[in-house]
Design an enzyme around this catalytic site. Structure first.
Site, short mmCIF file in Angstrom:
data_model
loop_
_atom_site.label_atom_id
_atom_site.label_comp_id
_atom_site.label_asym_id
_atom_site.label_seq_id
_atom_site.Cartn_x
_atom_site.Cartn_y
_atom_site.Cartn_z
N ASP A 59 48.97 -58.00 -63.56
CA ASP A 59 48.43 -56.65 -63.68
C ASP A 59 49.14 -55.92 -64.82
OD1 ASP A 59 46.31 -56.15 -61.90
OD2 ASP A 59 47.66 -56.01 -60.21
N VAL A 60 50.46 -56.06 -64.88
CA VAL A 60 51.23 -55.37 -65.92
C VAL A 60 50.87 -55.93 -67.30
CG1 VAL A 60 53.54 -54.93 -66.80
CG2 VAL A 60 53.08 -54.76 -64.35
#
Length: 401
Positions: free
Chosen positions: A181-182
């Site tokens: 996600d990051v």
């Protein structure tokens, strides 16, 4: 210029950031999208966070929490304005359109096609707002994986990441945080910045669609592991804390715990051997090249740990660092933040502003227009009145060709 869209600020307002004047309408939620838009907000963009009446899912992700507010939500939503809109309601949908009328960038992470019923699908925004940059974040793209839910853990499993993470004798292991996600949020921010740069160079077809997905971001982020398969036909396996190509490179047992040691070349290895009191090992025929050291890992590990057993991790950290050996104790998260503070990196942002709680600072440093922390993460719908006032007093952007 229109009405300034702000909430309460500290007495000393920060200087404008490099993205000052850029307006981002944020339809995203959870992590990848909000992380992307927080980066843009930290760099000066005005970010309007559009939420449902229930709010971003991460508002409910507890524990941990502070004053009944999710620390997960706090970590990725500073410098934003919040307004609740029900896109199924005609009036609220018009408000959403009014915000997009005044925006430069739209960020969303709906399933492909999920915004079409509201007239906000990328195929529709490109017609109505041809100068708008529309950034879409999905789990698995818009083709065969369009219907798949975009959870980071699924991507850790499907990308092969979990297969290469963990002890050789154990099972697959997830990362300690939603790593992809990051990465995807970072890729989205890079894509948006590139599109803004392109728009600044030409007014012809200035709008741009930016698409990123978690699986492609994961495969890109796994660099040498994915290249091992694509270029060399090698299927990487779990190696615990071992590196597939470097040794010594990882944690080694000392007198009272483990210390990480990293040697990337022959010179560093020779320096390490001298510091450990075994300089003769640098010329041992088993260890004279990286390839040979990899082939004789266990014998070399035994020799290194025999020397390390004489002193504590703290003692070795000081001694090895003094001679230029890359090494580190294994700290807790709190220990990592404290150590960064000792180094003068100022890793934590805190403010006396109401609703502000300490969070990790933006890691980007600019010499002239630094990242700024103007606003605490907003309470749900906190900026409804201010945003409506801003709409009423701010002209629409020129979205013509």
């Amino acid at each position: 210029m229109g009405h300034s869209l702000t909430r309460a600020r500290d007495a000393a307002s920060p200087p404008p950031g490099p993205l000052d004047g850029i307006v981002v309408v944020d339809f995203s939620r959870v992590l990848a999208g909000p992380y992307c838009t927080m980066i843009l907000a930290d760099l000066g963009a005005t970010v309007i966070k559009i939420e449902s009446a229930r709010g971003d899912d991460t508002r409910q992700w507890m524990p941990p929490s502070v004053d009944a507010i999710s620390s997960y939500y706090l970590s990725i939503n500073r410098n934003k304005q919040s307004i609740c809109l029900n896109l199924k309601d005609d009036k609220d949908l018009q408000t959403a359109y009014d915000i997009v009328d005044r925006a430069d960038v739209l960020v969303e992470n709906f399933k492909p096609g999920g915004l079409k019923k509201f007239g906000l699908d990328v195929s529709q925004t490109s017609e109505r707002w041809p100068n708008l940059i529309h950034a879409s974040i999905t789990g698995f793209g818009t083709r065969g994986g369009a219907g798949m839910p975009g959870y980071d853990l699924l991507v850790q499993a499907l990308s092969g990441f979990m297969h290469v993470t963990g002890e050789p004798s154990g099972g697959p292991q997830r990362a300690g945080f939603a790593i992809f996600d990051v990465f995807t949020g970072l890729h989205a921010a890079v894509g948006i910045l590139a599109a803004l740069h392109e728009r600044g160079l030409t007014q012809k077809h200035a709008g741009q669609s930016v698409e990123v997905n978690l699986l492609s971001s994961a495969l890109s982020a796994m660099v040498n592991q994915t290249a091992a398969y694509t270029a060399a036909g090698y299927e990487p396996m779990r190696m615990g804390n071992e590196h597939p190509s470097l040794f010594p490179y990882g944690p080694f047992a000392a007198k009272d715990g483990e210390i990480v040691i990293c040697c990337g070349n022959d010179t560093q290895f020779a320096t390490l051997m001298a510091a450990l009191g075994t300089p003769e090992l640098a010329s041992d025929e088993r260890y004279t090249s990286m390839e040979l050291r990899n082939a004789h890992r266990e014998a070399l590990r035994a020799s290194i740990e025999e020397s390390l057993a004489a002193k504590t991790v703290e003692e070795w950290f000081a001694e090895l660092s003094d001679v230029g050996i890359c090494c580190a104790p294994i700290l807790t998260v709190g220990g990592g933040i404290d150590y960064a503070t000792e180094l003068g990196l100022e890793p934590v942002w805190s403010s006396e502003e109401p609703g502000a709680y300490p969070t990790v600072a933006n890691p980007i440093t600019f010499g002239r227009t630094p990242a700024a922390y103007r606003l605490a993460p907003p309470a749900l719908n906190a900026d409804n009145a201010a945003i409506c006032d801003w709409i009423a007093t701010t002209p629409r952007k020129d979205h013509t060709q």
